[in-house]
Each structure stands twice: as C-alpha cells, then as structure tokens.
Design a protein around this motif. Structure first.
Motif, PDB file in Angstrom:
ATOM      1  N   PRO A  47     -80.560  36.218   2.515  1.00  0.00           N
ATOM      2  CA  PRO A  47     -81.160  37.414   3.534  1.00  0.00           C
ATOM      3  C   PRO A  47     -82.565  37.421   3.280  1.00  0.00           C
ATOM      4  O   PRO A  47     -83.371  38.205   4.269  1.00  0.00           O
ATOM      5  CB  PRO A  47     -80.416  38.330   2.876  1.00  0.00           C
ATOM      6  N   TYR A  48     -83.286  36.666   2.080  1.00  0.00           N
ATOM      7  CA  TYR A  48     -84.674  36.830   1.943  1.00  0.00           C
ATOM      8  C   TYR A  48     -85.463  35.579   2.028  1.00  0.00           C
ATOM      9  O   TYR A  48     -86.633  35.796   1.987  1.00  0.00           O
ATOM     10  CB  TYR A  48     -84.797  37.541   0.323  1.00  0.00           C
ATOM     11  N   LEU A  49     -84.844  34.568   2.299  1.00  0.00           N
ATOM     12  CA  LEU A  49     -85.499  33.395   2.355  1.00  0.00           C
ATOM     13  C   LEU A  49     -86.447  32.962   3.450  1.00  0.00           C
ATOM     14  O   LEU A  49     -87.714  32.726   3.171  1.00  0.00           O
ATOM     15  CB  LEU A  49     -84.543  32.169   2.549  1.00  0.00           C
ATOM     16  N   ASP A  73     -74.056  31.150   0.427  1.00  0.00           N
ATOM     17  CA  ASP A  73     -74.192  32.547   1.524  1.00  0.00           C
ATOM     18  C   ASP A  73     -74.974  31.773   2.781  1.00  0.00           C
ATOM     19  O   ASP A  73     -75.493  32.763   3.484  1.00  0.00           O
ATOM     20  CB  ASP A  73     -74.938  33.500   0.739  1.00  0.00           C
ATOM     21  N   GLY A  74     -75.044  30.733   2.938  1.00  0.00           N
ATOM     22  CA  GLY A  74     -75.893  30.095   4.167  1.00  0.00           C
ATOM     23  C   GLY A  74     -77.273  29.782   3.929  1.00  0.00           C
ATOM     24  O   GLY A  74     -78.006  29.380   4.829  1.00  0.00           O
ATOM     25  N   ALA A  75     -77.846  30.044   2.510  1.00  0.00           N
ATOM     26  CA  ALA A  75     -78.978  29.743   2.297  1.00  0.00           C
ATOM     27  C   ALA A  75     -79.135  28.136   2.261  1.00  0.00           C
ATOM     28  O   ALA A  75     -80.384  27.802   2.780  1.00  0.00           O
ATOM     29  CB  ALA A  75     -79.571  30.013   0.735  1.00  0.00           C
ATOM     30  N   ARG A 165     -79.676  48.513   1.222  1.00  0.00           N
ATOM     31  CA  ARG A 165     -80.777  47.529   1.816  1.00  0.00           C
ATOM     32  C   ARG A 165     -81.331  48.094   3.317  1.00  0.00           C
ATOM     33  O   ARG A 165     -80.429  48.400   4.007  1.00  0.00           O
ATOM     34  CB  ARG A 165     -80.420  46.140   1.941  1.00  0.00           C
ATOM     35  N   PRO A 166     -82.672  48.606   3.531  1.00  0.00           N
ATOM     36  CA  PRO A 166     -83.168  48.752   4.747  1.00  0.00           C
ATOM     37  C   PRO A 166     -83.086  47.992   5.543  1.00  0.00           C
ATOM     38  O   PRO A 166     -83.183  46.806   5.271  1.00  0.00           O
ATOM     39  CB  PRO A 166     -84.547  49.339   4.091  1.00  0.00           C
ATOM     40  N   GLN A 236     -81.098  49.946  -4.603  1.00  0.00           N
ATOM     41  CA  GLN A 236     -80.151  50.137  -5.531  1.00  0.00           C
ATOM     42  C   GLN A 236     -78.727  49.241  -5.685  1.00  0.00           C
ATOM     43  O   GLN A 236     -78.346  48.675  -6.467  1.00  0.00           O
ATOM     44  CB  GLN A 236     -79.710  51.509  -5.845  1.00  0.00           C
ATOM     45  N   ALA A 237     -78.597  49.158  -4.361  1.00  0.00           N
ATOM     46  CA  ALA A 237     -77.202  48.129  -4.163  1.00  0.00           C
ATOM     47  C   ALA A 237     -77.609  46.747  -4.480  1.00  0.00           C
ATOM     48  O   ALA A 237     -76.847  45.848  -4.913  1.00  0.00           O
ATOM     49  CB  ALA A 237     -76.815  48.553  -2.670  1.00  0.00           C
ATOM     50  N   GLU A 238     -78.559  46.417  -3.795  1.00  0.00           N
ATOM     51  CA  GLU A 238     -79.221  44.992  -4.041  1.00  0.00           C
ATOM     52  C   GLU A 238     -79.677  44.710  -5.486  1.00  0.00           C
ATOM     53  O   GLU A 238     -79.066  43.411  -5.830  1.00  0.00           O
ATOM     54  CB  GLU A 238     -80.398  44.747  -3.187  1.00  0.00           C
ATOM     55  N   PHE A 239     -80.050  45.737  -6.131  1.00  0.00           N
ATOM     56  CA  PHE A 239     -80.175  45.411  -7.859  1.00  0.00           C
ATOM     57  C   PHE A 239     -78.730  45.246  -8.413  1.00  0.00           C
ATOM     58  O   PHE A 239     -78.812  44.545  -9.149  1.00  0.00           O
ATOM     59  CB  PHE A 239     -80.790  46.755  -8.409  1.00  0.00           C
TER      60      PHE A 239
END
Length: 293
Positions: A47-49, A73-75, A165-166, A236-239
């Motif tokens: 999700p962040y790459l 996860d698809g990375a 996650r926003p 908070q959820a991602e943490f």
C-alpha cells in the motif's frame, strides 16, 4: 544470495556474531552513473511502495535497491513494474536464522553498488527525505561534497487522530509530529526516538549501520536544509498491523521485547504533537506524478 552467504560465513568465523559487516573502503575506479541511490528492505508494504518510490524519484533518487523479505501482499508485482522501467533492482531476501536481515541487505547494497553511486542512503518505507527548499536532493547535497556523508534528524510523526488508514497519501494525511521528548521517558527509550539517518558516500563505508554507518571521514550534521519525516505510527490500525508483523529474524522473546518498546515509543511520539506542514508543498506534484504513472 551467494554474497550474503559469504558475508555471513566470514562473520560467523569470529568468536561472536557481528551483524554490522565490516569491510574495507575503496577508491572509485570510474565516475558514478547514479547520483543518489536508496536501499530498503520491505515486507508486505504494497500500500505504501508507489508513494514512497515516486516521492523520492521526483526529488532525484536515481535508483532503488529493494530487498523483499517474503512479501505476499502484491509488493513483488509493484517492484517488477518499476524494475521494468529500470528504476528498481529487487532481490528476494529471506531471513537467515540468527542474523539481522536489514544489516545483511545493506551490506549487500553497499558492496554491490558503491562504485556506481555517488551517494547512498538506507531508508525505511516510512521515511521520506526532502530538501526544505527546491525540488532536488542531489542539489541539496552539494554543500556536503567534501564530507563522507550527512546526518538527518528524525522528525517523528504520529497518527494525527486517524484511527484507520485515511484515503489520502501518507505525506498529506499525517501532519502532527513529536514536538518534544517526554521528560519522564527513560534514557534508553529516549535514545530510540532521537535518531539520525545518513546519506553517505558508499565507497567510504567501513562498517554497516542502518542509522549511522562508520566511514572514513566525517559525517556532517545537516542543518534545516535537509529534512527527514519518519511516519512512525501512521494510523492507529496501521500501527497495530506493524506490531503484528514483527521482526522475522528475531526469536519470540526478542519480538515481544521489541513490541513492548515500540508501544512505549508510540506513546512518546504522541506526547506533545505539533503540526508540521513542511512536506505539503511537494504533495501536489507527487499526486500528479502518481496519477500519470
């Protein structure tokens, strides 16, 4: 992979295992063709790459050396697309029992790429480096040309009130960072959040460290010309996901100790939040770049 095995065998020959990998600096035999390269180890960071790669490519990072520590996860597919463009070199990087996967990956990056790169950095996927002014990291590094490298202080960002996650980018969504270290925080934990990361000449490295490699020559402290945003928690959820993922190369008791320490650091990061919008000037260009990719 053979280089990793050889490095580990050499180190295991010592009486005590050493994760930092020492080797001899070299003189470049050719002009570097990459002004600035970044090495990173990832696991399930799909999700962040793209945001992270596009942000740093936009600012002049010429190549990314990515060590994939078993992503499911698809990375891997994302990295393959960037590899096809010549921007990324990706290596599968499994855990080796008893050894720090990050240190061995960074040793591999340094030894394999050092003569091709003028500057190198070891970053994490939650770290974003940028110049306070302008749009070129390479230009911002020019004042440090005579140094072995430059140290950038962490600016630790918390969840900013986001429980999940926003919808926006990491760089636009999380705007509150730690303003001061809690006075009650034990020194051993305070040292974990008052950190620096180096951008350095890889040919001058004598010993690997993720934050501050040992070099021949001085690592200068950056002023306010180069900034490093460290999105320590995200939401908070991602943490919580980050905690569950853990550290695959550690044993269970070590992972538990790291989780407890990370929770304490999270509380410290949220202790005195201040709004920081330094990076926001770069977000419109980043969003346009992502939309056009």
């Amino acid at each position: 992979m053979q280089l990793l095995i050889d490095l580990v065998r050499e180190t295991l020959g010592r009486q005590r295992p050493d994760e930092r990998f020492r080797f001899t600096p070299v003189s470049r035999q050719r002009a570097p063709d990459i002004a600035l390269a970044v090495a990173v180890i990832v696991r399930d960071e799909a999700p962040y790459l793209e945001e992270w790669i596009e942000f740093h490519a936009m600012l002049g990072v010429g190549h990314f050396i990515v060590y994939d520590n078993g992503s499911v996860d698809g990375a891997t597919a994302i990295l393959e697309r960037y590899a096809a463009r010549g921007l990324v070199t990706s290596h599968p990087w499994p855990n080796l029992s008893g050894w720090n996967s990050q240190y061995s990956a960074m040793a591999h990056a340094t030894l394999t790429w050092r003569e091709r790169c003028r500057w190198m950095a070891f970053l994490d996927i939650d770290e974003f480096v940028f110049p306070r002014e302008g749009d070129s990291l390479v230009s911002a590094l020019a004042p440090y040309e005579s140094e072995a490298g430059v140290l950038l202080r962490w600016r630790n960002f918390g969840h900013g009130g986001h429980a999940t996650r926003p919808p926006g980018l990491v760089t636009e969504s999380f705007r509150f960072r730690m303003g001061s270290v809690p006075p009650h925080l034990p020194p051993r934990l305070a040292s974990r959040i008052v950190k620096t990361k180096a951008i350095f000449d890889p040919c001058r490295v004598r010993e690997i460290s993720l934050h501050r490699p040992r070099t021949t020559g001085r690592l200068a402290q950056a002023g306010d010309d180069l900034l490093l945003n460290h999105y320590f928690t995200r939401s908070q959820a991602e943490f919580e996901t980050k905690l569950r993922r853990g550290y695959g190369y550690k044993n269970e008791s070590e992972r538990q100790a790291i989780a407890e320490r990370t929770l304490a650091i999270r509380e410290a990061v949220e202790f005195d939040p201040v709004e920081d919008n330094e990076i926001q000037r770069l977000v419109p260009a980043l969003k346009a770049r992502l939309a056009a990719r």
